[in-house]
Design a protein around this motif. Structure first.
Motif, PDB file in Angstrom:
ATOM      1  N   ASP A 230      11.761  12.108  22.622  1.00  0.00           N
ATOM      2  CA  ASP A 230      12.753  11.038  22.765  1.00  0.00           C
ATOM      3  C   ASP A 230      13.508  11.248  21.280  1.00  0.00           C
ATOM      4  O   ASP A 230      14.828  10.873  21.317  1.00  0.00           O
ATOM      5  CB  ASP A 230      12.175   9.893  23.061  1.00  0.00           C
ATOM      6  CG  ASP A 230      10.846   9.249  22.238  1.00  0.00           C
ATOM      7  OD1 ASP A 230      10.469  10.217  21.394  1.00  0.00           O
ATOM      8  OD2 ASP A 230      10.617   8.034  22.646  1.00  0.00           O
ATOM      9  N   GLY A 231      12.837  11.239  20.172  1.00  0.00           N
ATOM     10  CA  GLY A 231      13.467  11.442  18.992  1.00  0.00           C
ATOM     11  C   GLY A 231      14.515  12.711  18.792  1.00  0.00           C
ATOM     12  O   GLY A 231      15.583  12.773  18.373  1.00  0.00           O
ATOM     13  N   ASN A 258       9.502  13.337  26.713  1.00  0.00           N
ATOM     14  CA  ASN A 258       8.316  12.613  26.384  1.00  0.00           C
ATOM     15  C   ASN A 258       8.793  11.493  25.481  1.00  0.00           C
ATOM     16  O   ASN A 258       9.007  11.357  24.339  1.00  0.00           O
ATOM     17  CB  ASN A 258       7.281  13.460  25.694  1.00  0.00           C
ATOM     18  CG  ASN A 258       6.187  12.812  25.172  1.00  0.00           C
ATOM     19  OD1 ASN A 258       5.894  11.480  25.719  1.00  0.00           O
ATOM     20  ND2 ASN A 258       5.344  13.210  24.029  1.00  0.00           N
ATOM     21  N   ASN A 260       7.551   8.655  23.867  1.00  0.00           N
ATOM     22  CA  ASN A 260       6.694   7.841  23.462  1.00  0.00           C
ATOM     23  C   ASN A 260       6.992   6.763  22.314  1.00  0.00           C
ATOM     24  O   ASN A 260       6.525   6.228  21.747  1.00  0.00           O
ATOM     25  CB  ASN A 260       5.684   8.833  22.647  1.00  0.00           C
ATOM     26  CG  ASN A 260       6.297   9.813  21.420  1.00  0.00           C
ATOM     27  OD1 ASN A 260       7.429   9.249  21.116  1.00  0.00           O
ATOM     28  ND2 ASN A 260       5.729  10.886  21.371  1.00  0.00           N
ATOM     29  N   GLN A 262       8.667   6.942  19.723  1.00  0.00           N
ATOM     30  CA  GLN A 262       8.671   6.909  18.368  1.00  0.00           C
ATOM     31  C   GLN A 262       8.764   8.486  17.873  1.00  0.00           C
ATOM     32  O   GLN A 262       8.776   9.492  18.477  1.00  0.00           O
ATOM     33  CB  GLN A 262       7.040   6.903  17.816  1.00  0.00           C
ATOM     34  CG  GLN A 262       6.623   5.380  17.871  1.00  0.00           C
ATOM     35  CD  GLN A 262       5.477   5.428  17.393  1.00  0.00           C
ATOM     36  OE1 GLN A 262       4.360   5.698  18.050  1.00  0.00           O
ATOM     37  NE2 GLN A 262       5.080   4.631  16.463  1.00  0.00           N
ATOM     38  N   ARG A 263       9.705   8.715  16.636  1.00  0.00           N
ATOM     39  CA  ARG A 263       9.658   9.878  16.173  1.00  0.00           C
ATOM     40  C   ARG A 263       9.010  10.127  14.709  1.00  0.00           C
ATOM     41  O   ARG A 263       7.866   9.660  15.062  1.00  0.00           O
ATOM     42  CB  ARG A 263      11.253  10.093  15.990  1.00  0.00           C
ATOM     43  CG  ARG A 263      12.125   8.885  15.427  1.00  0.00           C
ATOM     44  CD  ARG A 263      13.341   9.308  15.301  1.00  0.00           C
ATOM     45  NE  ARG A 263      14.649   8.200  15.311  1.00  0.00           N
ATOM     46  CZ  ARG A 263      14.965   7.437  14.389  1.00  0.00           C
ATOM     47  NH1 ARG A 263      14.312   7.328  13.042  1.00  0.00           N
ATOM     48  NH2 ARG A 263      15.791   6.651  14.569  1.00  0.00           N
ATOM     49  N   LYS A 392       2.705   7.516  21.725  1.00  0.00           N
ATOM     50  CA  LYS A 392       2.175   8.547  20.679  1.00  0.00           C
ATOM     51  C   LYS A 392       0.854   8.277  19.865  1.00  0.00           C
ATOM     52  O   LYS A 392       0.363   7.213  19.682  1.00  0.00           O
ATOM     53  CB  LYS A 392       3.575   8.344  19.206  1.00  0.00           C
ATOM     54  CG  LYS A 392       3.354   9.479  18.723  1.00  0.00           C
ATOM     55  CD  LYS A 392       4.885  10.013  18.075  1.00  0.00           C
ATOM     56  CE  LYS A 392       4.871  11.027  17.150  1.00  0.00           C
ATOM     57  NZ  LYS A 392       6.074  11.747  16.754  1.00  0.00           N
TER      58      LYS A 392
HETATM   59 MG   LIG Z   1       8.780  10.706  20.101  1.00  0.00          MG
END
Ligand SMILES: [Mg+2]
Ligand SMILES: Cc1ncc(C[n+]2csc(CCOP(=O)(O)OP(=O)(O)O)c2C)c(N)n1
Length: 884
Positions: A230-231, A258, A260, A262-263, A392
């Protein structure tokens, strides 16, 4: 039925909802959708400006009642997944214990394990599938998971795993990320430069269509899957071609993001919701969007959410909160999520904190993921994106689950290893767990048999790369006779010569149809428009309109089996098409030879990362930097004049770069390149710079072919020369004129050479030198430079339309003093003559530099330098072009 708390007339709203319910019950989804759309259109036509709403409620797209039953053995799949997880974590942990700082990622695959395992067990078609192998872009830094699975399949050894990120270790290691250059039988695509994967995947799907529409391959339902973060979707390239995918109805394409949340540094969208944002972007671009947010544990809660309170709460909660619930646990979530209203709290009254905590996200639930994939692969008419919510660092607990540090967690300590083991029921002793020993299944185990048989049903293991193309013969040089014979009195540019070559080549019976001309909206600039009619412009839907120039012979002809890829003003897309065509020998088993022609300034400078990835993925083809040369492209000015792409090309290992002066050189290089690509199976990309200056092209001299390929050949021979001129590309003319000046004005007759490739000369010299250093007792080898130039130890002056470092590459290997003239500095718009004076590369500066070289060499009297300055009217105090 999201009930809005601000609703002034809930009863009226309820009546409307009931009508919709009736429609749903009586007529189903299609009809209901039609009715709603009609209502919206009607309201719009009456002036009710309805904002276009691209996002749907924060729930799963596929309802429980629409879910198919799960076809796999859940228990076995869970056990297999746990071991894949364990080994993936263990290989990173061990690599970092042994070699601190070697890096790797644990959390990414930990979040994506279910997403991958469901795909591997049920969807991704392998190399022996009769329908053809799917093309799969794996998320780059999830690679430990792919290695771990391949280990369980006995495709990789324990030694390989131990040597993760230690590729130079004894016995070989595993590349950090998917690198087909390093693991050519394993990885298909390079993905880890964020953003390139999604864009390239779209163009692979598009090129698959091109191959079908042109009759090279059958439409067997092969797919392109891209597993993304997603990042990563932040990258402009990631979303840059979404509309192309829907415009071309690429239902052979599935993105799996995906989510999650978060990056690397922290939340992707802490203050809002990345899934909703992505849904809007994809839906707006015409994609089929499947949101997979909540796991099956949530089904009952949503079922009981009759007044929409839970849905409203889901709508308002932001990603930053969702992450906090994971870190803080069930009690915190009860208080802060459900505790918002008494009704919500009541919904989870019957659950313990632990049960609340264990409620899964959609991306961790095989049932939800299976349903999403099944819909995606059967969806028709548009590409699909699955937005799967995950956590994540799933299973890492305090060591990183959903924490902001999770991306950089490289190793687990003993306590964390035991936690991970217990979390996933990995059958391993405390002692072995503490050592992070790898686990595998015996060949007789149910798990192993299941793992293998599921893949066998789908056509064998993945990742896997095929490299066995059909045979194809390159054309003989004789087909380019016209170019070899020179232009007589006609003045043409190298660009025109190349377009002529392309026209001849595409008519060739053997290879013509395998040529893929690619252009980003510059065909007319390069005089390529006559090919529109000859070859047609590829368009999946053909030509649905009567073109404005249909009454002309060379009209703008789009057709379903068109050969040219006219990509619009889109260099990143065009290079992705180049990559897709250039990898066709592997992906389709058919050699296609892309010729991508573009404004040279918008090549390396703009899309070098893609060119690098093309090298990694062993793509083959020709890059043609048109209208090149900082002084040769004259009127366009600073942003357009390329004087440095050859520097970048020289630093790119798979690129063979040539700056060509004459038509016959182009013919020789292109023919040679094609032999290497389609007959010798070499993974090479040729880069040719072409110019738009018109001049006469001579006939090919005898016996120069090999030297042209090596990078240097003699143009004008002189007995006992005192100075030597090396000209290159479009500055060959100035070089020859300088030689004339030197003879006429100063009685000096230089030898003149034509450099077709400084970088090829350099590479050859460097290799020879390297060999000679380590083989002191053998007869020393000679480089082509040495072979050609060592007879005369005289000063050499090299000139090109590129920065001096381009010609300076060969400096250390040229016998005698060496001087470079080049075009360092920002470009200008003016006449070629003025520009060449400004950059000090014209005939007068070449002559001046030669005279000075001869003075320093002791051959001429020092007073001649001032004389030459005066004679040629050169201002000694002219400011340097680098500082202007
Ligand atoms: Mg991510
Ligand atoms: C062009 C580019 N910039 C930066 C990086 C470094 N990088 C690697 S992974 C990563 C974060 C990825 O986050 P996301 O896409 O959400 O993947 P996740 O690990 O969360 O699944 C970054 C910034 C990179 N690989 N490529």
């Amino acid at each position: 039925m999201t009930i809005r708390h601000t609703d002034p007339d809930p009863q009226e709203t309820q009546e409307w909802i009931e009508s919709i319910e009736d429609a749903l019950e009586e007529h189903g989804f299609e009809r209901t959708r039609f009715l709603l759309e009609t209502l919206i259109d009607y309201a719009q036509s009456k002036g009710a400006r309805l904002p276009f709403n691209t996002s749907t409620p924060f729930t799963n797209t596929i309802l429980p009642k629409q879910q198919p039953s799960y076809p796999g053995n859940r228990e076995l799949e869970r056990k297999i997944k746990s071991i894949v997880r364990w080994n993936a974590m263990a290989m990173v942990t061990r690599a970092n214990k042994e070699t601190p700082g070697i890096g790797g990622h644990i959390s990414t695959y930990a979040s994506a394990a279910t997403i991958y395992e469901v795909a591997f067990n049920h969807f991704l078609k392998g190399p022996n599938n009769p329908k053809g192998q799917d093309m799969v872009f794996f998320q780059g830094h999830a690679s430990p998971g792919m290695y771990s699975r391949a280990f369980l399949e006995n495709r990789l050894s324990e030694k390989n795993l131990v040597n993760f990120r230690r590729e130079l270790a004894d016995g070989g290691g595993l590349s950090s990320y998917p690198h087909p250059h390093l693991m050519p039988d394993f990885w298909q695509f390079a993905t880890v430069s964020m953003g390139l994967g999604p864009l390239m995947a779209i163009y692979q799907a598009r090129f698959m269509r091109y191959m079908i529409d042109r009759g090279f391959v059958e439409d067997t339902g092969r797919k392109v899957f891209a597993f993304l973060g997603d990042g990563e979707m932040d990258e402009p390239e990631s979303k840059g071609a979404l509309t192309l995918a829907s415009r071309e109805n690429l239902d052979n394409l599935v993105f799996v993001v995906n989510c999650n949340l978060q990056r690397l540094d922290g939340p992707v969208r802490g203050n809002s919701k990345i899934i909703q944002e992505l849904e809007a972007a994809f839906r707006g671009a015409g994609w089929n969007v499947i949101k997979c947010i909540w796991g099956s544990d949530w089904d009952a809660l949503f079922e009981n959410d009759t007044d929409g309170a839970l849905l409203s709460r889901c709508e308002e909660v932001v990603d930053g909160d969702l992450l906090k619930y994971v870190v803080e646990g069930g009690g915190y979530m009860r208080e802060h999520f459900f505790g918002k209203t008494p009704e919500l709290l009541k919904m989870v009254d019957h659950m313990t904190d632990k049960e609340i905590e264990k409620m899964k996200s959609g991306g961790h639930d095989p049932v939800k993921m299976y349903a999403a994939y099944l819909e995606a692969v059967n969806h028709k008419g548009s590409p699909t994106v699955i937005l799967a919510r995950t956590i994540k660092g799933y299973g890492l607990g305090e060591a990183g689950e959903a924490r902001n540090i999770t991306h950089n967690q490289k190793k687990l300590d003993e306590k964390d290893l035991l936690y991970f083991r217990d979390r996933f029921n990995v059958p391993i002793s405390d002692k072995d767990a503490a050592k992070a020993l790898f686990q595998s299944f015996s060949k007789n185990s149910k798990e192993y048999k299941y793992l293998i048989s599921q893949r066998k049903k789908l056509g064998g293991p993945l990742p896997f790369r095929k490299n066995k193309p059909q045979k194809l013969t390159a054309p003989d040089i004789s087909i380019f006779e016209e170019l070899l014979n020179g232009t007589g009195d006609r003045q043409i540019s190298t660009t025109m010569a190349f377009i002529r070559l392309l026209s001849i080549l595409t008519k060739d019976k053997e290879i013509g149809k395998n040529i893929v001309p690619i252009v980003p909206d510059e065909a007319r600039t390069f005089g390529m428009d006559p090919l529109f009619r000859q070859l047609g412009i590829y368009s999946h839907s053909g030509q649905l309109y009567d073109p404005v120039d249909s009454d002309q012979f060379l009209y703008y002809k789009e057709e379903k089996n068109g050969q040219i890829l006219e990509e619009g003003i889109n260099e990143a897309g065009a290079i992705s098409s180049f990559i897709a065509a250039g990898m066709s020998y592997s992906n389709h088993g058919i050699h296609m030879v892309p010729f991508y022609i573009y404004y040279s300034m918008f090549g390396f400078q703009r899309v070098w990362d893609f060119i690098w990835a093309a090298g990694d993925m062993r793509a083959r083809g020709f890059l043609l930097g048109g209208t090149a040369g900082r002084t040769t492209l004259n009127g366009e000015g600073l942003q357009h004049q390329d004087g440095h792409s050859h520097l970048a090309a020289a630093a790119t290992p798979n690129i063979k770069a040539y700056d060509l002066a004459y038509a016959y050189e182009i013919a020789i290089i292109v023919q040679k390149g094609m032999v290497e690509m389609v007959e010798e199976d070499k993974d090479v990309v040729y880069y040719l710079t072409l110019e738009n200056e018109n001049y006469i092209h001579p006939k090919k001299p005898k016996g120069v072919t090999k030297d042209i390929i090596k990078g240097l050949y003699k143009i004008r021979a002189t007995k006992h020369p005192k100075v030597r001129l090396l000209g290159s590309g479009p500055l060959m003319g100035e070089t020859l004129a300088a030689a004339d000046l030197l003879e006429k004005d100063w009685g000096i007759k230089p030898g003149v050479w034509n450099v077709t490739s400084f970088s090829e000369l350099r590479r050859n010299a460097e290799e020879v030198e390297r060999w000679n250093i380590t083989h002191p007792d053998d007869v020393p080898k000679k480089s082509h430079l040495e072979d050609s130039l060592s007879n005369n130890d005289v000063p050499t002056i090299a000139v090109s339309d590129y920065v001096k470092m381009v010609s300076e590459q060969i400096g250390p290997y040229v016998p005698g003093p060496y001087y470079s003239l080049g075009t360092d500095g920002f470009g200008r718009s003016d006449t070629r003559e003025s520009l060449r004076k400004f950059f000090e590369v014209d005939r007068f500066y070449i002559a001046l530099t030669s005279i000075r070289a001869l003075v320093l060499d002791g051959f001429l009297d020092s007073g001649l330098i001032s004389k030459a300055l005066k004679k040629y009217n050169l201002d000694p105090d002219k400011p340097s072009p680098i500082t202007l």
